[in-house]
Write an enzyme that holds these catalytic residues in place. Structure first.
Site, PDB file in Angstrom:
ATOM      1  N   CYS A 213       0.841  -1.188   0.164  1.00  0.00           N
ATOM      2  CA  CYS A 213      -0.093  -0.173  -0.058  1.00  0.00           C
ATOM      3  C   CYS A 213       0.836   1.201  -0.122  1.00  0.00           C
ATOM      4  O   CYS A 213       0.601   2.496  -0.740  1.00  0.00           O
ATOM      5  CB  CYS A 213      -0.908  -0.003   1.067  1.00  0.00           C
ATOM      6  SG  CYS A 213      -0.252  -0.090   2.826  1.00  0.00           S
ATOM      7  N   HIS A 438      -1.471   1.540   7.076  1.00  0.00           N
ATOM      8  CA  HIS A 438      -1.863   1.668   5.884  1.00  0.00           C
ATOM      9  C   HIS A 438      -1.532   2.865   5.281  1.00  0.00           C
ATOM     10  O   HIS A 438      -1.818   3.852   6.093  1.00  0.00           O
ATOM     11  CB  HIS A 438      -3.316   1.147   6.003  1.00  0.00           C
ATOM     12  CG  HIS A 438      -4.026   1.100   4.677  1.00  0.00           C
ATOM     13  ND1 HIS A 438      -3.545   0.081   3.696  1.00  0.00           N
ATOM     14  CD2 HIS A 438      -5.147   1.687   4.105  1.00  0.00           C
ATOM     15  CE1 HIS A 438      -4.307   0.105   2.688  1.00  0.00           C
ATOM     16  NE2 HIS A 438      -5.010   1.074   2.773  1.00  0.00           N
TER      17      HIS A 438
END
Length: 499
Positions: A213, A438
């Site tokens: 990510c 994330h």
């Protein structure tokens, strides 16, 4: 006394002053009707004539005979002259009414004459079907010329435009931009409707290949950087495997109809060329980071050199890393962070300045100044507070401008320029329940003035108001139109790592 012969005398009286020629041609162009015949004149010759009639006191020379040789296809064997392929009106040639052509021919001779008949098309824009404008082109013009004309009038880039034959306001057929067929050959008639549709490309997500990510966030920000996109979407060979892979990935993101693209090939080349875009801790733990990847990737996409002069070091930079307050603070402005970054501070005993004159370490103060700023400016908010084996995120809310970041007063070498920036992308960093990390991105489709959230494979529209958040980590700014930059560098008093 010698009397000039009649031929020489006639050629003398044909010469008119620049002002007279300008007035006569202006009067001939005031009463035009649809369907009038027009003639083609080379833009090169016509520009020299315009300079002549605009000159005062004979500043520009009178052009020679009308010369259309640069726009005529000399490979054709037909009796009538034919235009070369892929010419564009107002770039390669101009169209003048029959009476203007006749008058210019009388004054300047030669040519040859290339007659054309104009047609008017009614253009509807699918983004607002009630907005109808007229397009004037020669019926002999190609479909490619139609695309160029429509895109110039609407500000839409060629790769995003689709033009339909919209006869009776119904989509009949999609017109091929690469077609050399004329408007007449394509069935487009006087007063016929055409429809412009614009692809909202650039909305493909990136598949998470397993803890990638951070890479996807960085890539989406770079993929929506106008100058980078324009460079890599051109058709030429890029040097280096990573550079080629990056260019191919951008092309796939912007040209495919896929909802998400798997960056597997790029990741393979990235791991081979730049295996360490991570934060490393003393206990041997590694954490991938979007800022580290950005610096590592850009360093491999282009060479950057440092030039040292006396006690000044000029560092080309892709980003400025701005520390956040170490004390608990709910919010702070971006400019406060920048001012703290630029503030003068004493060098510690373990970081004393080495004087090149006396060859000794001495006490000194360090002061950073911005000398010039780049077209694209990335501001890195240092949200990590690292220890031996853990990372703590600083969740201070940084209030940053979106449309009007004015850095003019911080630049030392302004030369009368303004440094006004607008935000177009943000890399976000989150720590969720259980310490799960994330990265996502916000990016703006500049042509449409719309913001989107890129969360790996998922892409969704968002309001501009949500772009400011505690997760903002990398801020991508571009210099506003009209604020041109002359160089892409910063000045740092004495050598210093900007991170």
């Amino acid at each position: 006394m010698a009397i000039p012969n009649s031929t020489a005398f006639n050629s003398i009286i044909r010469f008119r002053s620049p002002g007279e020629e300008k007035r006569i041609v202006s009067e001939l162009t005031t009463s035009l009707n649809e369907g009038d015949s027009y003639f083609v004149i080379s833009k090169r010759w016509y520009t020299s004539w315009q300079k002549y009639i605009a000159s005062i006191g004979g500043g520009a020379p009178r052009p020679g005979p009308i010369d259309n040789s640069d726009i005529i296809d000399d490979t054709t064997s037909d009796g009538d002259p034919q235009l070369r392929r892929y010419l564009v009106e107002d770039e390669d040639y101009v169209l003048v009414p029959h009476q203007v052509w006749k008058t210019l021919l009388e004054w300047y001779n030669v040519g040859p004459p290339i007659p054309m008949t104009l047609i008017y098309l009614f253009l509807s824009d699918a983004r607002n079907v009630h907005n109808v404008t007229d397009i004037r082109l020669a019926k002999e013009a190609s479909i490619w010329e139609l695309y160029v004309k429509v895109c110039a009038n609407t500000g839409v880039s060629l790769e995003k435009a689709r033009i339909w034959d919209y006869f009776n306001r119904r989509k009949v057929k999609l017109l091929d931009p690469l077609s050399n067929a004329s408007l007449e050959e394509s069935g487009l008639l006087m007063d016929q409707d055409i429809l412009l549709e614009v692809d909202e490309v650039g909305l493909a997500g990136l598949v998470n290949l397993g803890n990638t990510c951070y890479m996807n966030s960085t890539l989406q920000c770079l993929a929506h950087t106008p100058s980078i996109l324009q460079y890599f979407l051109r058709d030429y060979t890029h040097q280096g495997e990573l550079t080629k892979a990056f260019g191919e990935l951008l092309k796939e993101l912007w040209s495919s109809r896929k909802k998400a693209v798997a960056p597997s090939f790029f990741k393979t080349k990235l791991d081979k060329a730049a295996p360490g875009p991570v934060l490393k801790f003393s206990c041997g733990h590694y954490q991938h980071d979007s800022h580290e990847l950005l610096i590592s990737l850009l360093a491999r996409l282009h060479e950057v050199s440092d030039v040292c002069q006396q006690t000044y070091t000029y560092d080309s930079f892709t980003s400025l890393s701005l520390p956040l307050p170490s004390t608990r603070t709910w919010s702070i402005s971006l400019l406060s962070c920048l001012e703290n970054f630029l503030a003068e501070e004493p060098l510690g005993p373990n970081n004393m300045w080495f004087c090149p004159e006396c060859k000794e370490k001495r006490k000194a103060n360090k002061k950073l100044d911005l000398w010039k700023l780049p077209e694209i400016l990335v501001l890195h908010l240092k949200r990590f507070r690292t220890s031996k084996c853990f990372v703590k995120k600083i969740d201070t809310f940084v209030n940053f401008p979106i449309n009007d970041l004015d850095l003019s007063k911080y630049v030392k070498n302004k030369n009368g320029e303004s440094y006004l920036y607008e935000l177009y992308a943000v890399s976000n960093y989150y720590i969720g329940p259980g310490g799960v990390r994330h990265y996502t991105a916000y990016a703006k489709l500049i042509d449409y003035n719309k913001w989107y959230h890129f969360n790996d494979s998922h892409v969704s529209p968002v309001n501009e108001s949500v772009v400011r958040s505690k997760a903002a980590y990398l801020l991508f700014y571009r210099r506003r139109v009209g604020s041109e930059t002359k160089a892409q560098s910063s000045e740092v008093s004495m050598t210093d790592d900007m991170d």
